[in-house]
Design an enzyme around this catalytic site. Structure first.
Site, short mmCIF file in Angstrom:
data_model
loop_
_atom_site.label_atom_id
_atom_site.label_comp_id
_atom_site.label_asym_id
_atom_site.label_seq_id
_atom_site.Cartn_x
_atom_site.Cartn_y
_atom_site.Cartn_z
N LYS A 274 40.19 35.47 48.08
CA LYS A 274 41.26 35.81 49.03
C LYS A 274 40.93 35.22 50.40
O LYS A 274 39.79 35.32 50.87
CB LYS A 274 41.39 37.33 49.16
CG LYS A 274 42.08 37.95 47.97
CD LYS A 274 42.52 39.37 48.26
CE LYS A 274 43.17 39.99 47.03
NZ LYS A 274 44.42 39.33 46.63
N ARG A 347 46.64 42.20 36.05
CA ARG A 347 47.36 42.06 34.78
C ARG A 347 46.39 41.91 33.61
O ARG A 347 46.69 42.31 32.49
CB ARG A 347 48.36 40.91 34.88
CG ARG A 347 47.75 39.57 35.16
CD ARG A 347 48.76 38.53 35.65
NE ARG A 347 49.13 38.72 37.05
CZ ARG A 347 49.99 37.96 37.72
NH1 ARG A 347 50.61 36.96 37.10
NH2 ARG A 347 50.26 38.19 38.98
N1 BES Z 1 45.60 43.24 44.41
C1 BES Z 1 46.41 42.10 44.59
C2 BES Z 1 47.84 42.41 45.03
C3 BES Z 1 48.00 43.09 46.37
C4 BES Z 1 48.34 42.36 47.49
C5 BES Z 1 47.90 44.46 46.48
C6 BES Z 1 48.53 42.98 48.70
C7 BES Z 1 48.08 45.08 47.70
C8 BES Z 1 48.40 44.35 48.81
C9 BES Z 1 46.50 41.29 43.29
O1 BES Z 1 45.39 41.38 42.46
C10 BES Z 1 46.67 39.86 43.67
O2 BES Z 1 45.79 39.34 44.30
N2 BES Z 1 47.79 39.26 43.28
C11 BES Z 1 48.07 37.91 43.60
C12 BES Z 1 48.71 37.28 42.38
C13 BES Z 1 48.82 35.78 42.46
C14 BES Z 1 47.46 35.14 42.44
C15 BES Z 1 49.64 35.31 41.28
C16 BES Z 1 49.04 37.89 44.78
O3 BES Z 1 49.90 38.75 44.88
O4 BES Z 1 48.90 37.00 45.62
ZN ZN Z 2 43.87 39.98 42.94
#
Ligand code: BES
Ligand code: ZN
Ligand code: ZN
Length: 498
Positions: A274, A347
């Site tokens: 991230k 997922r």
């Molecule tokens: N835990 C995150 C989603 C999230 C984002 C929760 C902001 C709470 C606040 C999830 O695991 C994630 O990182 N999702 C990615 C998916 C993408 C890589 C397809 C996202 O949303 O960017």
């Molecule tokens: Zn994630």
């Protein structure tokens, strides 16, 4: 804050009056038998521009015969539009104000309302519940605050039959304790809360006759949970699958309803690291906190329902052992997954947790909760959770409960076009589409591949509503436990022997 019901007032006593828009019902209220006081109060209200607008609060205090007199006026707007949750909100509005008063203990008397379809009893119960829910704060890691000793720590409602109220309040309190459990877990920092300690916290529910099971990595490996285990590979903290069984209706022949939660105790993104917002990712176990909160509430109020919970808990870290973008893992369902983005880990965890829930408990109805996508925040902001489902009936019932509790959900479409984007050349499915757009829907489509045809299923994407930086009607800034009140209401209305 303790909330109680008594039949003799303690001082200081606060009289609460609900005033509709344009102060039309003000004159019906028996504010004071002393006409001088009444006149002064009406004057003060006008001076402060109190006009009965929804959510407006005005406190007026005077002293007569050496006795302090406190009046609280709450604006209710148009009384025809009021729902019971509005009275919970009024309690939530009032609570921070109570914290500014320099008394330990106060009592309330609530002035009745004539033209509202909600009974006076329910008005008082919801007001009390709102005060209680809003009073939660997480102070475990702060040294004791001297100031706190002067704050109101006990509020009592003066009613003629306190015994009856106490009995009725048990259910409200049970739900609040579920919410608080959920909030406690959300606030714990990730160096303390990891999959192993989350499983220990779940074990606490054994005391309430919930059957709690914990699968370690060895057992999960045996079951073939390669998707979940792949996410946890980079962490020094081993992964866990937690199961919860609440059997409140043993005579029922139909299978339990399944609640499945994403319990990522910290999400760095893994090698797809991230680049922003990582410090918020202790809340990535929000889905598991909903499951635990609901089960605690059901157990405390001895709900006559059968519910199972399954939580997949992992920590998504970077290390020499961590999963790589482009790894292929095999899920418990037998489907192989190409992991093209290690940050789309929720997922993967849910794929195995959902499958396990169906295999082990033979559920025919299953709801999962997950802080799954940032895209749901782009779509709905912080006001609705995203709802994805293969069942119109389940969607409608959840939407209704959402309205009742004001934990609102909004349904998104699912469909073949979206599903096809997940097809993969070298595995059965890939964990991201690689094309832009509809990120929350394609995430839901991925989950759907792990739901059996004959199972009614709903997925709630709670990424936008689980943690908020601003105070909410019923919570202070931080973890909200959104979903606990909603699902408790859903189970009460649809799955409980009455
Ligand atoms: N835990 C995150 C989603 C999230 C984002 C929760 C902001 C709470 C606040 C999830 O695991 C994630 O990182 N999702 C990615 C998916 C993408 C890589 C397809 C996202 O949303 O960017
Ligand atoms: Zn994630
Ligand atoms: Zn995540």
């Amino acid at each position: 804050m303790i909330v109680n019901f008594i039949n003799k007032k303690v001082l200081p006593n606060f009289k609460i009056f609900f005033i509709n828009k344009d102060k039309k019902n003000l004159k019906y209220h028996n504010i004071s038998s002393n006409s001088e006081i009444k006149k002064n109060i009406l004057n003060s209200l006008s001076k402060r521009n109190f006009n009965g607008k929804l959510g407006q609060i005005c406190h007026i205090d005077t002293i007569t015969n050496n006795e302090p007199q406190n009046f609280i006026f709450i604006g209710i707007g148009d009384e025809n539009k009021l729902e019971s949750f509005n009275f919970e909100y009024f309690g939530g509005l009032l609570q921070p104000y109570l914290e500014t008063l320099q008394y330990k203990e106060i009592s309330f008397q609530v002035g009745g309302l004539k033209k509202v379809k909600i009974s006076n009893e329910n008005i008082i119960l919801h007001l009390a519940s709102g005060i209680y829910l809003k009073s939660y704060s997480f102070k475990k890691y702060k040294k004791k605050d001297e100031e706190n000793n002067k704050k109101v720590s006990s509020v009592s409602f003066v009613v003629s039959n306190p015994g009856k109220f106490r009995k009725l309040f048990v259910n409200f309190q049970a739900i609040a304790e579920g919410v608080f459990f959920s909030r406690d877990l959300l606030h714990e920092p990730p160096n303390i809360l990891n999959p192993v300690s989350l499983a220990s916290r779940a074990k606490e529910l054994t005391k309430l006759n919930v059957k709690v099971g914990i699968l370690d990595e060895k057992k999960m490996k045996k079951l073939g949970m390669g998707a979940l285990l792949g996410v946890g590979m980079g962490s020094a903290n081993p992964s866990r699958l937690i199961t919860l069984e609440w059997n409140g209706n043993p005579s029922s022949k139909s299978p339990a309803i399944g609640l499945v939660g994403k319990g990522v105790t910290f999400d760095t993104g893994g090698y797809s690291l991230k680049t922003s917002g990582m410090e918020e990712m202790k809340m990535d176990m929000g889905g598991s906190a909903v499951v635990l909160g609901v089960i605690k509430a059901l157990a405390l109020r001895k709900s006559k329902s059968n519910v199972v919970g399954v939580i997949g808990s992992v920590e998504n870290m970077v290390s020499a052992n961590a999963q790589r973008p482009s790894d292929i893992v095999k899920s418990m369902s037998g489907q192989t997954i190409e992991v093209l983005n290690t940050d789309a880990e929720g997922r993967l965890v849910l794929a195995d947790a959902l499958w396990y829930c169906q295999e082990k408990y033979n559920v025919k109805k299953m709801i999962n909760f997950a802080t799954l996508t940032g895209a749901i925040i782009a779509a709905l902001g912080n006001f609705y959770a995203g709802l994805f489902s293969n069942s119109d009936k389940l969607s409608d019932d959840l939407t209704k409960s959402g309205r009742k509790t004001d934990e609102k959900v909004w349904r998104f479409p699912l469909g073949k076009e979206y599903d096809e984007l997940l097809n993969c050349d070298i595995a059965d499915v890939k964990n991201i589409t690689g094309t832009g757009g509809a990120g929350s829907i394609t995430a839901a489509q991925f989950l759907k591949r792990f739901v059996k045809k004959d199972v009614e299923w709903a997925h709630l994407d709670i990424a936008g509503v689980t943690w908020l930086d601003k105070d909410q009607p019923l919570s202070k800034k931080g973890g909200t436990a959104f979903g606990v009140r909603l699902i408790d209401n859903y189970i009460y209305n649809n799955h409980e022997k009455k």
